[in-house]
Write an enzyme that holds these catalytic residues in place. Structure first.
Site, PDB file in Angstrom:
ATOM      1  CG  HIS A 130      -1.756   1.247   1.303  1.00 37.50           C
ATOM      2  ND1 HIS A 130      -2.743   1.516   0.393  1.00 37.50           N
ATOM      3  CD2 HIS A 130      -1.730   2.298   2.158  1.00 37.50           C
ATOM      4  CE1 HIS A 130      -3.295   2.691   0.690  1.00 37.50           C
ATOM      5  NE2 HIS A 130      -2.698   3.184   1.744  1.00 37.50           N
ATOM      6  CG  ASP A 135      -0.402   6.051   2.145  1.00 38.05           C
ATOM      7  OD1 ASP A 135      -1.577   5.918   1.775  1.00 38.05           O
ATOM      8  OD2 ASP A 135       0.057   5.566   3.204  1.00 38.05           O
ATOM      9  CG  ASP A 141      -5.240   3.640   4.332  1.00 32.66           C
ATOM     10  OD1 ASP A 141      -5.771   3.296   5.405  1.00 32.66           O
ATOM     11  OD2 ASP A 141      -4.260   4.407   4.270  1.00 32.66           O
ATOM     12  CG  HIS A 165      -6.084   7.312   1.099  1.00 34.31           C
ATOM     13  ND1 HIS A 165      -5.712   6.582   0.001  1.00 34.31           N
ATOM     14  CD2 HIS A 165      -5.300   6.870   2.107  1.00 34.31           C
ATOM     15  CE1 HIS A 165      -4.766   5.734   0.335  1.00 34.31           C
ATOM     16  NE2 HIS A 165      -4.483   5.889   1.609  1.00 34.31           N
TER      17      HIS A 165
HETATM   18 ZN   LIG Z   1      -3.038   4.968   2.742  1.00 30.88          ZN
END
Ligand SMILES: [Zn+2]
Length: 1011
Positions: A55, A57, A179, A427
């Site tokens: 994941h 970001d 997420d 996000h």
């Molecule tokens: Zn995230």
């Protein structure tokens, strides 16, 4: 249907061996991708789909580029380039291994740095389904604070990258929102129309999740648009069991500390038996929550797989150990898999699935941890993102209308802004949950992108303006009009202003320009004089520290009439003579009530307090007592060490008490009124750091409230969350309405969830919902609507009330990873001042739909201003240049919006052709919102545009990466019906002969070629 599952391993194996051998020269084995490339499962067993994933970001604690390179590892050990380098080698080595990649913002960075041989080899992995793109947006967008226009754009951007580089095997089948902090129904609807077969996510309210787990309803058919688009918006959706993390004890990343599998009995620390047993136990627990014999386990987490070997080596052992138990009667089967392979097996299971038609907001992970603070966190970034979306649309439209060519560099210029916006939807970006340094980085990217797009607008005008060969002067842009600052208008006694209207219908628009003079003469494109008013700039504005250097003392206010999808040029010149009609009268209110009034509305203010008292619609006669206060909550100062000490922070909203506090009443002696020909204003000062201007423009059907909040004082050691509250006296029985991502309206009921029993000890935070563009209440007769200029959080905590949170400044971290208090300090370090607008409507319920739909559009697609210091008079200019130009032969119908107009795609793969444009048309009404405008609408697209006509027109999915005719989605059985795999596709028939039919809330995407 089952044929896809039969063992085709043999053929694949040969391809793989071949691949390894010829790796250096590149390998693009023509294997199968998609559902056909899945590893085999064993029917009659519990099949555990191990999904290796990372994941990543797109900015959070570090900036997107720092994450890519692995820079600043003292902040967070994370380097995406190493992840991709490492994973790819592991995939080359073993045909059974799988990996999914999600965030195209990162993948594109990596891809651009690879040589051809590597690219070829990676294409081979993708063609065989060993490396699979999931989601495929530029980033994994936030769902609460994003606008649908930006969501569609950022997915189209990512999907187009994948389409151009990987063709159909690069087309993601599954959406992956593991997420984001709560989930929007609109997002599900958009995903369905982008053609995804399913969606998985990790964060659902803890009470909801518990209920779903004990009723085996973690997976469902989510009805994304039950009232409007129906089955075409259905999306199979699943809640992940352990967030997006691996089972406890089974994390084998360099970032984890779990034991490896130690499987040599002759060595110390042998744990293979125990690990096997632990895993089987965990499988048993997880299987209790799910409805089929298939389980998905997410083997990875944030920035995992920098050393992919660690993960894969241990997973290899785990698979072999657990599957070896099958000989002893175990019914658990492990395999490397992907979310789409898992989804495919759920589909095969032919179950009847539960449905859901509300959304997943707000999200709480613990009783005192409602993630409804981020709906408002970083209000200026949120405002900037919305404003930049506006300019990106203007930029793309003008690029298309002027048919700028590659030699103009416009495609590259626009790409800069598209990518900046793609990153900003992440996000931890527009959500406001990043570190301060990263928030600045997002803003800088937007600013650079804006600058690049200003060049495009300038180039487009250079093509569109000239009647013959004369080159028009360069355009100047004013990015700080919200704080009344603009060099072009302040430094020139004479200047031109060109205003572009990105809407498909003519609009009138109010312009406010900061100026140094007291009188101006304004001439419109036809040589007519434009009435105007001059108002003083308030001290509140002058004192904003970011406004340093501005000389303007006044604002010049006037209304411009603009053609559809076109521009008008105005000529503005300082006048030596004072013009009486322009003047404003400024006074102080004194005991007697004062009202401001135009043709449609009247607002009454209390002469003693300066506060709003009532609002009346002069057409319908609707009238309400209307009080507006500014108040604040004190953010809970917990240290987050245990659950009950949860602090209010960037994510979480946790007020110290449920009662919001009033400011000291300083209003009366500070309230001023400003009266003139075109606009009436009331200037209110609620505290030394909270002020507001209430405006009523001539002919406007709304009241405009410009709030200015900050610097929020924190020297008392208390963080504060500032709200404005409207009290109307309407009988609303706990019901209020908020929009989802600027589109469909959701009904909210206080202290209530549609599919489960809410128990909460956070009565304020648990009732906050995201507002992207509007919130309203009504008593079935009269409706009070508040429209916003950015995403904010809000609620109706008492009947008849609406409260909206405007700004937050907090002193404690909420312990969810960001590691900083949400404490924006602004240019002077004293505390950031935020400024924005609310627009109020009061009308019958019947009339209100048309008002807020029209206004919603006009707010996010506002006209765009630019200036030149040309001394030419209107007559001279008009001989040389077009000064009033429309790109449309006739305006679009009132309920139709042209959501997209842009030059599109590369020359490589279907659905591109030469000179393709992308056009999206949208019906902006919901069913029943307006008796006339909510009806289906039909129009001809062929000869719509002035600069070109349409030669061919092919309908694509919403994400523009597949011809709609080729889309076939998986079908799912529910209690009442079976979802329609072709519901989205069926619309295509109506596109024959360039006739476009739109049903309420429908968006249709076309690739067009031009004659
Ligand atoms: Zn995230």
């Amino acid at each position: 249907m089952n044929k896809l599952r039969v063992n085709k391993g043999f053929a694949m194996e040969r391809f793989s061996v071949l691949c390894i051998v010829i790796l250096i020269t590149g390998c693009q084995a023509a294997g199968k991708c998609g559902y056909e490339s899945c590893n085999p499962v064993k029917d009659g067993m519990i099949n555990v789909h191990l999904v290796p994933h990372t994941h990543d970001d797109v900015g959070w604690l570090k900036t997107v580029d720092q994450y890519y390179y692995g820079d600043k590892n003292h902040i967070q050990n994370a380097g995406v380039q190493y992840i991709l380098d490492s994973v790819i080698q592991q995939l080359f080595a073993d045909k059974n291994k799988r990996f999914i990649y999600v965030e195209v913002a990162f993948f594109a960075r990596w891809w651009r740095q690879q040589h051809d041989s590597m690219r070829h080899a990676v294409k081979g992995l993708v063609n065989q389904g060993r490396l699979e793109f999931i989601l495929g947006g530029w980033s994994m967008d936030d769902e609460a604070t994003t606008h649908y226009n930006a969501i569609i754009d950022e997915h189209s951007l990512g999907l187009e990258f994948l389409r151009q580089n990987f063709g159909d095997c690069g087309r993601p089948r599954v959406a992956w929102q593991i997420d984001p902090f709560g989930h929007s129904r609109e997002q599900a609807s958009l995903f369905a129309h982008m053609g995804y077969d399913g969606l998985f996510f990790g964060r659902v309210d803890y009470q909801d999740k518990f209920n779903r787990a004990i009723t085996k309803s973690m997976e469902m058919v989510w009805q994304g648009s039950p009232n409007n688009l129906g089955p075409s918006s259905d999306l199979f959706s699943g809640v992940l069991y352990h967030g997006y993390n691996p089972p406890p004890g089974f994390c084998w990343d360099t970032l984890c500390t779990d034991d490896p599998i130690m499987d040599d009995e002759d060595m110390e620390g042998y744990n293979a038996d125990q690990k096997t047993q632990d895993f089987l136990n965990y499988t048993k627990y997880q299987s209790m929550a799910y409805a089929t014999d298939h389980l998905m386990m997410t083997m990875g987490s944030d920035f995992n797989y920098q050393n992919a070997h660690m993960w894969f080596k241990n997973m290899d052992k785990l698979i072999s150990l657990v599957n070896a138990q099958q000989k002893k009667g175990s019914k658990v089967n492990l395999l490397y898999s992907t979310p789409s392979c898992y989804l495919y097996q759920l589909n095969r299971a032919n179950k009847t699935w539960p449905t859901k038609s509300d959304d997943f907001f707000p999200y709480a992970h613990l009783p005192h941890a409602y993630w409804s603070g981020f709906y408002t966190s970083r209000p200026t970034l949120k405002g900037y993102v919305r404003q930049t979306n506006n300019f990106l649309q203007v930029c793309k439209q003008l690029d298309a209308l002027a048919k700028l060519e590659d030699s103009d560099n416009s495609t590259l210029n626009i790409q800069v802004l598209k990518e900046a916006m793609g990153v900003a939807q992440h996000h931890d970006a527009v959500s406001g949950t990043e570190k301060q340094a990263v928030a600045y980085d997002y803003a800088m990217r937007l600013s650079r992108g804006n600058y690049e797009c200003q060049k495009v607008v300038n180039d487009a005008y250079k093509k569109l303006f000239p009647k013959q060969k004369e080159v028009p002067p360069n355009q100047m842009f004013c990015n700080l009009l919200n704080i009344s600052m603009c060099q072009a208008t302040e430094n020139n006694k004479q200047f031109t202003m060109t205003v572009y209207n990105p809407l498909g219908r003519a609009v009138s628009h109010w312009v406010r320009l900061p100026v140094i003079g007291k009188s101006y003469v304004i001439t419109d494109p036809n040589g007519k004089s434009v009435p105007s008013q001059v108002l003083p700039i308030s001290n509140v504005t002058k004192n904003i520290p970011e406004r340093k250097g501005s000389l303007a003392e006044n604002e010049l206010v006037f209304q411009v009439a603009l053609p559809s999808l076109g521009f008008s040029t105005f000529f503005i010149k300082m006048s030596q003579q004072s013009i009486k009609k322009q003047r404003s009268v400024v006074g102080q209110i004194d005991k007697a009530d004062i009202s401001i009034k135009n043709q449609h509305l009247s607002l009454m203010f209390d002469g003693n307090t300066g506060m709003l008292k009532s609002m009346k619609n002069l057409n319908s006669g609707a009238s309400i007592p209307l009080q507006q206060t500014f108040q604040y909550y004190i953010g809970h100062p917990g240290n987050s060490s245990v659950k009950r000490f949860q602090a209010s922070g960037a994510y979480v909203f946790r007020p110290l008490t449920s009662a919001s506090l009033d400011f000291q009443p300083t209003l009366k002696k500070k309230t001023l009124y400003v009266q003139g020909q075109l606009v009436q204003e009331i200037w209110q000062q609620f505290s030394p750091w909270v002020s507001q201007v209430v405006r009523l423009y001539d002919q406007a059907k709304y009241a405009e409230l410009e709030w200015t909040v900050g610097p929020i004082p924190v020297n008392d050691g208390k963080g504060k969350e500032v709200i404005t509250k409207y009290s109307t006296g309407l009988q609303t029985s706990g019901v209020f309405y908020t929009d989802a991502n600027g589109r469909e309206i959701l009904k909210r009921v206080r202290n209530h969830r549609a599919t489960w029993q809410l128990k909460t000890s956070e009565p304020v935070a648990a009732n906050y919902y995201p507002i992207n563009s509007r919130v309203y209440i009504n008593d079935n007769k009269t409706q009070f609507t508040v429209m916003t200029d950015r995403s904010q959080g809000g609620s109706s905590l008492q009947d008849g009330n609406i409260e909206v949170m405007l700004h937050r400044r907090l002193l404690y971290d909420d312990n969810l990873g960001v590691g900083e208090a949400l404490n924006e300090t602004g240019a002077d370090g004293k505390g950031l001042i935020a400024r924005g607008k609310h627009y109020l409507f009061l009308d019958t319920v019947q009339n209100s739909g048309a008002l807020h739909r029209e206004m919603g559009l006009r707010l996010y697609m506002a006209p765009s201003l630019s200036f030149t210091n040309s001394q030419m008079k209107q007559q001279e200019w008009s001989q040389k240049f077009y000064s009033n130009w429309s790109g449309l032969k006739s305006p679009l119908p009132d309920n139709v919006h042209m959501l997209t107009l842009e030059q599109w795609g590369g020359p490589t793969i279907r659905p591109s052709a030469t000179q393709p444009f992308l056009v999206r048309f949208e019906h902006i009404y919901e069913k029943g919102e307006n008796s006339a405008l909510s009806k289906p609408v039909k129009f001809l697209a062929k000869d719509l545009f002035v600069p070109f006509s349409i030669k061919t027109m092919e309908e694509l999915t919403l994400g523009a990466n597949l011809p709609l005719a080729d889309l076939k989605r998986l079908q799912w059985k529910t209690k009442d019906y079976t979802t329609d795999s072709e519901a989205v596709r069926r619309r295509i028939q109506a596109a024959d002969n360039f006739t476009v039919i739109l049903n309420p809330m429908e968006i249709r995407t076309f690739q067009v070629t031009l004659t």
